[in-house]
Design a protein around this motif. Structure first.
Motif, PDB file in Angstrom:
ATOM      1  N   HIS A  95     -40.579 -19.085 -50.000  1.00 51.82           N
ATOM      2  CA  HIS A  95     -39.923 -18.344 -48.916  1.00 51.82           C
ATOM      3  C   HIS A  95     -38.405 -18.490 -49.051  1.00 51.82           C
ATOM      4  N   ALA A  96     -37.899 -18.106 -50.229  1.00 52.29           N
ATOM      5  CA  ALA A  96     -36.487 -18.351 -50.545  1.00 52.29           C
ATOM      6  C   ALA A  96     -35.582 -17.198 -50.142  1.00 52.29           C
ATOM      7  N   LEU A  97     -36.042 -16.306 -49.293  1.00 49.98           N
ATOM      8  CA  LEU A  97     -35.153 -15.258 -48.794  1.00 49.98           C
ATOM      9  C   LEU A  97     -35.554 -14.852 -47.382  1.00 49.98           C
ATOM     10  N   GLN A  98     -34.537 -14.365 -46.677  1.00 53.38           N
ATOM     11  CA  GLN A  98     -34.817 -13.809 -45.346  1.00 53.38           C
ATOM     12  C   GLN A  98     -34.394 -12.343 -45.358  1.00 53.38           C
ATOM     13  N   CYS A  99     -33.089 -12.049 -45.166  1.00 56.41           N
ATOM     14  CA  CYS A  99     -32.699 -10.632 -45.183  1.00 56.41           C
ATOM     15  C   CYS A  99     -32.687 -10.055 -46.589  1.00 56.41           C
ATOM     16  N   GLY A 100     -32.504 -10.924 -47.588  1.00 59.20           N
ATOM     17  CA  GLY A 100     -32.540 -10.469 -48.978  1.00 59.20           C
ATOM     18  C   GLY A 100     -31.219  -9.975 -49.544  1.00 59.20           C
ATOM     19  N   PHE A 101     -30.164 -10.020 -48.756  1.00 61.98           N
ATOM     20  CA  PHE A 101     -28.892  -9.488 -49.263  1.00 61.98           C
ATOM     21  C   PHE A 101     -28.379 -10.279 -50.469  1.00 61.98           C
ATOM     22  N   CYS A 102     -28.511 -11.597 -50.405  1.00 62.35           N
ATOM     23  CA  CYS A 102     -27.988 -12.442 -51.478  1.00 62.35           C
ATOM     24  C   CYS A 102     -28.945 -12.548 -52.655  1.00 62.35           C
ATOM     25  N   THR A 103     -30.195 -12.089 -52.463  1.00 60.01           N
ATOM     26  CA  THR A 103     -31.271 -12.403 -53.410  1.00 60.01           C
ATOM     27  C   THR A 103     -31.030 -11.905 -54.844  1.00 60.01           C
ATOM     28  N   PRO A 104     -30.544 -10.679 -55.059  1.00 57.12           N
ATOM     29  CA  PRO A 104     -30.333 -10.261 -56.450  1.00 57.12           C
ATOM     30  C   PRO A 104     -29.376 -11.198 -57.192  1.00 57.12           C
ATOM     31  N   GLY A 105     -28.279 -11.556 -56.551  1.00 58.94           N
ATOM     32  CA  GLY A 105     -27.322 -12.481 -57.177  1.00 58.94           C
ATOM     33  C   GLY A 105     -27.929 -13.865 -57.354  1.00 58.94           C
ATOM     34  N   MET A 106     -28.721 -14.295 -56.372  1.00 60.84           N
ATOM     35  CA  MET A 106     -29.381 -15.603 -56.473  1.00 60.84           C
ATOM     36  C   MET A 106     -30.326 -15.620 -57.672  1.00 60.84           C
ATOM     37  N   LEU A 107     -31.114 -14.550 -57.836  1.00 57.79           N
ATOM     38  CA  LEU A 107     -32.100 -14.512 -58.917  1.00 57.79           C
ATOM     39  C   LEU A 107     -31.405 -14.500 -60.282  1.00 57.79           C
ATOM     40  N   ILE A 108     -30.351 -13.710 -60.398  1.00 53.22           N
ATOM     41  CA  ILE A 108     -29.656 -13.651 -61.687  1.00 53.22           C
ATOM     42  C   ILE A 108     -28.999 -14.991 -61.996  1.00 53.22           C
ATOM     43  N   THR A 109     -28.433 -15.616 -60.971  1.00 51.61           N
ATOM     44  CA  THR A 109     -27.812 -16.928 -61.172  1.00 51.61           C
ATOM     45  C   THR A 109     -28.877 -17.983 -61.467  1.00 51.61           C
ATOM     46  N   ALA A 110     -30.009 -17.901 -60.772  1.00 51.41           N
ATOM     47  CA  ALA A 110     -31.110 -18.850 -60.998  1.00 51.41           C
ATOM     48  C   ALA A 110     -31.583 -18.760 -62.449  1.00 51.41           C
ATOM     49  N   ARG A 111     -31.674 -17.552 -62.952  1.00 52.13           N
ATOM     50  CA  ARG A 111     -32.111 -17.353 -64.334  1.00 52.13           C
ATOM     51  C   ARG A 111     -31.085 -17.973 -65.291  1.00 52.13           C
ATOM     52  N   ASP A 112     -29.817 -17.774 -64.978  1.00 48.73           N
ATOM     53  CA  ASP A 112     -28.754 -18.359 -65.804  1.00 48.73           C
ATOM     54  C   ASP A 112     -28.829 -19.893 -65.765  1.00 48.73           C
ATOM     55  N   ILE A 113     -29.124 -20.446 -64.600  1.00 47.00           N
ATOM     56  CA  ILE A 113     -29.238 -21.911 -64.482  1.00 47.00           C
ATOM     57  C   ILE A 113     -30.371 -22.411 -65.371  1.00 47.00           C
TER      58      ILE A 113
END
Ligand SMILES: Cc1cc2nc3c(=O)[nH]c(=O)nc-3n(C[C@H](O)[C@H](O)[C@H](O)COP(=O)(O)OP(=O)(O)OC[C@H]3O[C@@H](n4cnc5c(N)ncnc54)[C@H](O)[C@@H]3O)c2cc1C
Ligand code: FES
Ligand code: FES
Lengths: 163, 277
Positions: A95-113
């Motif tokens: 449950h790592a998102l609520q409104c989802g606005f930040c999610t695309p950037g979070m996912l791309i950064t998570a992948r980079d991490i």
């Protein structure tokens, strides 16, 4: 106008852009790729993060003209990427998102991490996420999802950094 | 948050770029990583007619090391230094500094040359390169100059660069004995510009020390009394505090009591880290 050719999500795109147009505006307004979100437009929030030639990149701090000749991946283009599929499942389960606005950037950064750190711990993930702002979740579940995805990753099978 | 219109060119050589930057009657700017300039253009605090993209000039990308010095091309990114892709004969100091700048996506594009050219009072590379006594090689219409960073940056956002000048890179002398160092930063949030940056170095076990404090005034300053005190074997923390107070008064104007305590604590943290090595 400046002529550019970009390998966008694996497809060659040829276009004329105004030199002042950011890569973010080019992606959203010219190419209709609206997974890339704009929060602050000055590098602080991370919502606009995309991949340029394998490197996590703020698309608000890059001009479309400067992406000429580069390979650009947005979240849309990473739909079938194995690492992204794994992250998507963990974001869902934790449950790592609520409104989802930040999610695309979070996912791309998570992948980079996950491409740079094998099985990152909580502390590493938190440090690496310091450039990604989320106004909803309080971060705990985002960190949990990325740490869990890292645990699921067989040591040697991290996706190549230039995908 | 949209930039005003400007023209964009991507010259093929440093000479061509220098000529373009000197275009008569036009306000011009070079762009390297764009991580500072693009927000400035978007906020319209910088207004230009012509943007000269120097980000693909191979002559600005060289990185070499000799026994005497390390050359770091101006387009070297913070990430490349963070990842150890450049020689670091400074005991890991440059890697540590690079890895603490902003966020990875910004570090992937932001360059050491852009950081020095901008001379933001709270930027990290000016402090580090002053501490390492680096020189900057500038090519312009009037030839080549090689000032020390400490002379090159003369005020807040002010350097000796003139129209048409391009920073080629930095020459950093190699320490003759292993360098001990400490680096400490006070920032509200990791990755944000700092309120205090302290870099402390010493040559070997009892060699001379250098102390540089940044974000405390218009430009980073060497803390000479503190460095002298630090080189004294067994100098106590009380003695160091006194020296820091002297240096703060000599180098910076208008610091309030809180800022003085913060900078003092930050320098002491860096000094402790160094002394532990
Ligand atoms: C959110 C955010 C946080 C940041 N936090 C920090 C921080 O904590 N510490 C820190 O040190 N920095 C920080 N930065 C700034 C970052 O380090 C930039 O990368 C750097 O200041 C500028 O490098 P650049 O290559 O992007 O330069 P650009 O933005 O391309 O250019 C900056 C200026 O330098 C000039 N210039 C660039 N290269 C040359 C050259 N070779 N010769 C002559 N002139 C040149 C340009 O004309 C321009 O005026 C931050 C940036 C952002 C967006
Ligand atoms: S919109 Fe690019 S970092 Fe916020
Ligand atoms: S989920 Fe709403 S901003 Fe992150």
């Amino acid at each position: 106008m400046t002529a550019i050719t970009v390998a966008l999500n694996g497809v060659k795109v040829v276009d004329d852009v105004e030199p002042r147009q950011s890569l973010a505006d080019f992606l959203r307004d010219r190419c209709g790729l609206t997974a890339t979100h704009l929060g602050c437009e000055h590098g602080a929030c991370g919502a606009c993060t995309v991949v340029v030639d394998g490197l996590a990149t703020r698309s608000c701090l890059t001009l479309a003209a400067m992406a000429d000749g580069r390979a650009v991946s947005t979240l849309e283009g990473l739909r079938d990427d194995p690492l992204m599929t794994l992250l998507r499942r963990h974001f869902h389960e934790s449950h790592a998102l609520q409104c989802g606005f930040c999610t695309p950037g979070m996912l791309i950064t998570a992948r980079d991490i996950l491409q740079r750190h094998t099985r990152p711990d909580d502390k590493t993930v938190r440090h690496e996420l310091s450039g990604q702002i989320c106004r909803c979740t309080g971060y705990a579940n985002i960190v949990k999802a990325i740490v869990a995805a890292g645990q699921d990753l067989p040591q040697a099978s991290a996706a190549p950094p230039d995908a | 948050m949209k930039a005003a219109p400007f023209e964009y060119i991507r010259p093929k050589s440093v000479a061509e770029a220098s000529v373009a930057l000197g275009r008569r009657g036009a306000t011009t700017a070079a762009i390297a990583g764009g991580q500072s300039l693009i927000p400035m253009l978007s906020l319209r605090v910088a207004l230009i007619d012509l943007l000269v993209d120097i980000s693909r000039l191979d002559d600005l990308k060289a990185v070499t090391a000799t026994p005497d010095s390390t050359w770091i091309g101006s387009l070297t990114t913070h990430s490349q230094i963070e990842d150890g892709k450049t020689p670091d004969v400074f005991g890991g100091l440059m890697r540590r500094v690079a890895g603490q700048i902003s966020y990875r996506a910004v570090r992937n594009h932001g360059t050491i040359g852009g950081s020095i050219a901008l001379a933001d009072p709270a930027a990290d590379w000016p402090c580090c390169l002053i501490a390492l006594d680096a020189t900057v090689r500038v090519v312009g219409r009037s030839g080549v100059t090689v000032p020390r960073i400490a002379d090159f940056i003369h005020d807040s956002y002010a350097t000796t660069l003139t129209t048409g000048d391009i920073i080629m890179g930095f020459d950093i002398p190699a320490p003759k004995v292993p360098l001990r160092w400490g680096f400490a930063k006070v920032a509200r949030k990791s990755g944000a510009f700092a309120h205090s940056i302290a870099i402390v170095t010493a040559l070997g076990k009892d060699g001379p020390a250098t102390v540089v404090l940044g974000a405390a005034g218009p430009r980073p300053r060497q803390m000479v009394a503190t460095a002298t005190q630090l080189a004294v074997a067994g100098a106590t923390e009380e003695q160091l505090r006194a020296a820091i107070a002297t240096d703060l008064d000599a180098n910076f104007e208008g610091l309030d009591a809180y800022q003085k305590r913060m900078h003092t604590a930050n320098i002491l943290r860096a000094a402790r880290d160094m002394r532990a090595q």
